[in-house]
Structures are given as structure tokens and as C-alpha cells.
Scaffold this motif. Structure first.
Motif, PDB file in Angstrom:
ATOM      1  N   THR A 289       0.847  -1.210   0.000  1.00  0.00           N
ATOM      2  CA  THR A 289       0.000   0.000   0.000  1.00  0.00           C
ATOM      3  C   THR A 289       0.875   1.250   0.000  1.00  0.00           C
ATOM      4  O   THR A 289       0.542   2.254  -0.623  1.00  0.00           O
ATOM      5  CB  THR A 289      -1.010   0.044   1.182  1.00  0.00           C
ATOM      6  N   ASN A 324      -3.182   1.612   5.167  1.00  0.00           N
ATOM      7  CA  ASN A 324      -4.156   0.837   5.928  1.00  0.00           C
ATOM      8  C   ASN A 324      -3.464  -0.012   6.987  1.00  0.00           C
ATOM      9  O   ASN A 324      -2.369  -0.501   6.760  1.00  0.00           O
ATOM     10  CB  ASN A 324      -4.950  -0.064   4.971  1.00  0.00           C
ATOM     11  N   ARG A 329      -6.098  -5.884   3.754  1.00  0.00           N
ATOM     12  CA  ARG A 329      -5.997  -4.843   2.728  1.00  0.00           C
ATOM     13  C   ARG A 329      -4.586  -4.856   2.104  1.00  0.00           C
ATOM     14  O   ARG A 329      -4.405  -4.599   0.919  1.00  0.00           O
ATOM     15  CB  ARG A 329      -6.258  -3.440   3.310  1.00  0.00           C
ATOM     16  N   ASP A 412     -11.684  -6.177   5.832  1.00  0.00           N
ATOM     17  CA  ASP A 412     -10.890  -5.190   6.576  1.00  0.00           C
ATOM     18  C   ASP A 412     -11.158  -5.445   8.058  1.00  0.00           C
ATOM     19  O   ASP A 412     -11.456  -6.586   8.426  1.00  0.00           O
ATOM     20  CB  ASP A 412     -11.226  -3.758   6.140  1.00  0.00           C
TER      21      ASP A 412
END
Ligand code: GUN
Ligand code: ZN
Length: 432
Positions: A289, A324, A329, A412
Motif C-alpha cells: 500500500t 491501511n 488490505r 478489513d
């Protein structure tokens, strides 16, 4: 506790590799004094538990070892979602000013508590964390982790240049503070100290010497730092260390490359650098991410894992470059980063990675990452029907692999029904 139990034995070679994991459809995990006594089929485990044992019924949810995040920054909770910069600008504009606030012990304590709360909410039971340069920040995180009995690997960042006033130490102060923190915290409860030079750009050669000296004095400790994240960073590191063959050689030349070294990012490694990592047994930490958010590049999972000398790989959020707290995720974005390079990571391998795989990468698989008897009872309970969209998609899922992929793709913190740390349910006790 009773539920559908899943724990990995080896890295799955594909979704049909049934031998690589334990799965019990009507399963149970027997926990005593914070440790796992047995995991497997319910009738067998119930017999072993004996009369009078208390059963927490998590059916029809999955029970897995708690997730492990191999790289995150505690002082960056209020940096997440900072717009419009690549790594070096992002550090200077957003991150360094935020981290200066951690000289205040009250602020450090507040954020350290919220950081562990947030990880717990997302099913993460172990993190390898960077604190700020201030020793108070490490004291705050270790104190909070100790009070929850969490297995946390963490260190005060060592950084003595190319950063604002209030966010630097000196080679001697960085050494002295690190040593004092090791003496005060390493081995207390389930705490592990990591020697943490931030990266070559913010440490002078004199500080790198000191970090190397600490690694020699404490060879059983982790070392964590950043390597080869973006092109401007690599160019500046080479300017600052002109004698080095390449970025990896900077760390190697100070004795910082070993089997307990965790190297965040490793995106643009040459073959020589990849060889150096695999020869040393050092770990490349994949932070998808963050790599996508900062536009740093694509971690070459396939090249690193399939080469003649494979790299040890971990996966991590890299909060707050990462966007996150969730390892679900993280693996969703990881799947996409790998897909962009024409490869696929299957869901069993993804769940192995964030449990046993990361435990092995941290050299902690004896304690965490599995449901093996004797392990610490760090567990996550996952609900694949946690949202209407997940429930609907679950109507057509028929296999465990499909369910895991759905959890990774749509899940999540809402999919985390409970998080146990050393046998204690911590998520349920958190305010929403
Ligand atoms: N390199 C040095 N410090 C950092 C940091 O805080 N985040 C990221 N993503 N890269 C770094
Ligand atoms: Zn980082």
C-alpha cells in the motif's frame, strides 16, 4: 475455543497443496495460560480439554494465528493520507514534522496506545515497529505493549542528519539511548528490541558505525531499516556514501546485513544486491500500500521468490506511508502489485505470508504465526460474511481458498470478529 481452524505448516505451493496446512472444519484451539495446548478437530481437542473447560464458540468463523505486520511506523498515525508527494518530499513535508511531536511523553503514550488498539482492531497481534528518534517514544510503545502482553519488535529510530532540529540524535546519543532501551525493555514480557537506523540518508557514517557496533554487541537482536525504495532516495544515498558499490553495500559494510535484518521496500535491487541479501539471509519487506501510495515502484515478488537464491520475504503495512492497518488490505494491494507484473499470488500463500511466513521472516516462528502446541495464543477470528457485500459473495464461494481470497479482497477490520493476545480477547474490549 471452537470454530473452523486454519494454520500453515509450510509455504503452500498452490491452492491444491493440502499438506501445507492444518484445516479443521469443526475445529478447536485449546488455550491454557496464554499458550496453545492443542489445535485440530473439535472432538479430539474437547477430550484433551476435559470436563469443566470453558468453550468460546466462534462457529462458523475461521480461527487463525494472529496477523503479523513486519514494518510499520508508530509515530505516523497522523501522517496517513498526506497528499501529493514522493518519498523524500513526503518525509520532509509531512512525516518529520509529525515525528518531532514525540518528544512529548504524553503524546507518545497516547499515540502508542491508539496504535496498538488499531492493530488489534485489524487482527494484527505482532508488529515490527519504528518509533521516533526520541527514547520516550520507544518507552511509550514498549510500556503499552507490555501492559497488553503483546509480542512487539520495536526500536527508537537512530537519525543524526538531513532532518529538522528536534528530530536528530548524535552517534553517541543514538548508541547510548539504544543500549539503555535494550537493557530496560528487551526480553521483558514478550518484547523484542530492534536496532533501528532509519536509513542511510539520515545516518552519518559515524552513526552507521555505532549501529554496526550495537549489532555486533547484540547479535540476537533484529536490525530494521529502509533500502532501495525510490530512485531519488537511491541516488542521494549513493552521493552520501560514494565509496559504496550500491545501496545494499552501505549497510553490509557496517555489518548491518544479517539473518535478523529487516529491510523495508527493496524495490529497485540489482541482482548483486539481491544476492547479497540472500547470502546474508536478510529479509526484504514488501509494503504494497505504501509503494503504490508514494509511487515508489513495484516489488518484484516473482523475481525475488523464484530466483536461484530466493530472498526471504515479509509483508507489511508501512503505516503511515502505507494507507491501511489491515494485513487483509495489504495483501489485496499486494495481489494487484504482483498482478501488474504478470504474476499471481494465491490466497493460501497470502495467508501463509501474513501468519507463519512473517513469523519465519522475523525468526519468531517458534512462538507465533502458527497454532502449533506450545505457541503463544495470539489468534484472529475472521468472519467472511461481515458485510452485506461479503455475505452476498459468500453465497457463491465453495472452497476454503475462495473464502480466503474473498476475505483478502473485500475484508478489513469489520471481518475481524475477535483478536486474542496471549489468550486474552482484546478486540471486543475496545471502544468502536
Ligand atoms: N525511508 C526512511 N524513512 C521512511 C519512512 O518513514 N517511511 C518510508 N516509507 N520510507 C522511509
Ligand atoms: Zn517504513
Amino acid at each position: 475455543m471452537r470454530g473452523r481452524v486454519l494454520s500453515f505448516r509450510t509455504r503452500p505451493e498452490g491452492i491444491d497443496d493440502r499438506a501445507s496446512y492444518l484445516y479443521a472444519e469443526d475445529g478447536a484451539v485449546l488455550v491454557r495460560d496464554g499458550r496453545i495446548v492443542a489445535a485440530g478437530d473439535y472432538p479430539q481437542v474437547a477430550r484433551q480439554a476435559g470436563e469443566g473447560a470453558r468453550t468460546v464458540d466462534h462457529r462458523p468463523h475461521l480461527i487463525l494465528p494472529g496477523f503479523i505486520d513486519a514494518h510499520a511506523h508508530m509515530p505516523q498515525m497522523q501522517v496517513i493520507a498526506s497528499y501529493g508527494a514522493e518519498l523524500l518530499d513526503w518525509l520532509n513535508t509531512y512525516t518529520f514534522p509529525e515525528e518531532t511531536k514525540f518528544c512529548d511523553p504524553a503524546h507518545a503514550r497516547r499515540i502508542a496506545g491508539l496504535f496498538l488498539d488499531e492493530l488489534t482492531r485489524h487482527g494484527t497481534t505482532t508488529v515490527a515497529a519504528y518509533c521516533s528518534v526520541h527514547r520516550q517514544s520507544a518507552q511509550a510503545l514498549f510500556g503499552e505493549a507490555l501492559s497488553r502482553n503483546m509480542l512487539v519488535v520495536a526500536g527508537k529510530v537512530m537519525m543524526d542528519r538531513n532532518a529538522p532540529d528536534g528530530l536528530t540524535d548524535t552517534p553517541q546519543a543514538g548508541y547510548d539511548d539504544t543500549k539503555a532501551l535494550i537493557a530496560a525493555w528487551h526480553g521483558r514480557g514478550r518484547l523484542h528490541y530492534a536496532i533501528t537506523p532509519r536509513f542511510a540518508i539520515t545516518s552519518s557514517p559515524a552513526q552507521m558505525e555505532m549501529a554496526g557496533a550495537l549489532a555486533r554487541e547484540f547479535p540476537h537482536l533484529h536490525v530494521q531499516t529502509h533500502l532501495s525504495e525510490n530512485h531519488a532516495e537511491i541516488a542521494l544515498a549513493m552521493e552520501l556514501y560514494p565509496q559504496a558499490r550500491d545501496y545494499t553495500d552501505i549497510y553490509a559494510s557496517y555489518g548491518l546485513l544479517g539473518a535478523r535484518t529487516l529491510l523495508g521496500h527493496c524495490i529497485h535491487l540489482s541482482e548483486r544486491e539481491a544476492d547479497a541479501l540472500s547470502d546474508a539471509g536478510a529479509v526484504a519487506v514488501f509494503c504494497p500500500t505504501s509503494n503504490l501510495f508514494l509511487g515508489s515502484g513495484l516489488f518484484d515478488w516473482q523475481r525475488y521468490s523464484r530466483r536461484g537464491k530466493p530472498l526471504r520475504i515479509a509483508a507489511a503495512t508501512d503505516v503511515g506511508g502505507g494507507t491501511n492497518y489491515s494485513m487483509l488490505r495489504t495483501m489485496d494491494e499486494g495481489y494487484k502489485a504482483i498482478a501488474l507484473q504478470g504474476e499471481k499470488i494465491d490466497p493460501l500463500a497470502a495467508f501463509w505470508q501474513i501468519t507463519r511466513g512473517n513469523a519465519e521472516a522475523l525468526s519468531l516462528a517458534e512462538r507465533i504465526g502458527t497454532l502449533d502446541p506450545g505457541s503463544d495464543a495470539d489468534l484472529v477470528v475472521l468472519d467472511a460474511r461481515a458485510t452485506p457485500a461479503m455475505r452476498l459473495r459468500m453465497e457463491t464461494a465453495t472452497t476454503l481458498a475462495e473464502e480466503l481470497f474473498l476475505l483478502q479482497t473485500l475484508g478489513d477490520d469489520r471481518a475481524v470478529a475477535e483478536t486474542y493476545v496471549a489468550g486474552r480477547p482484546l478486540k471486543g474490549a475496545l471502544a468502536c
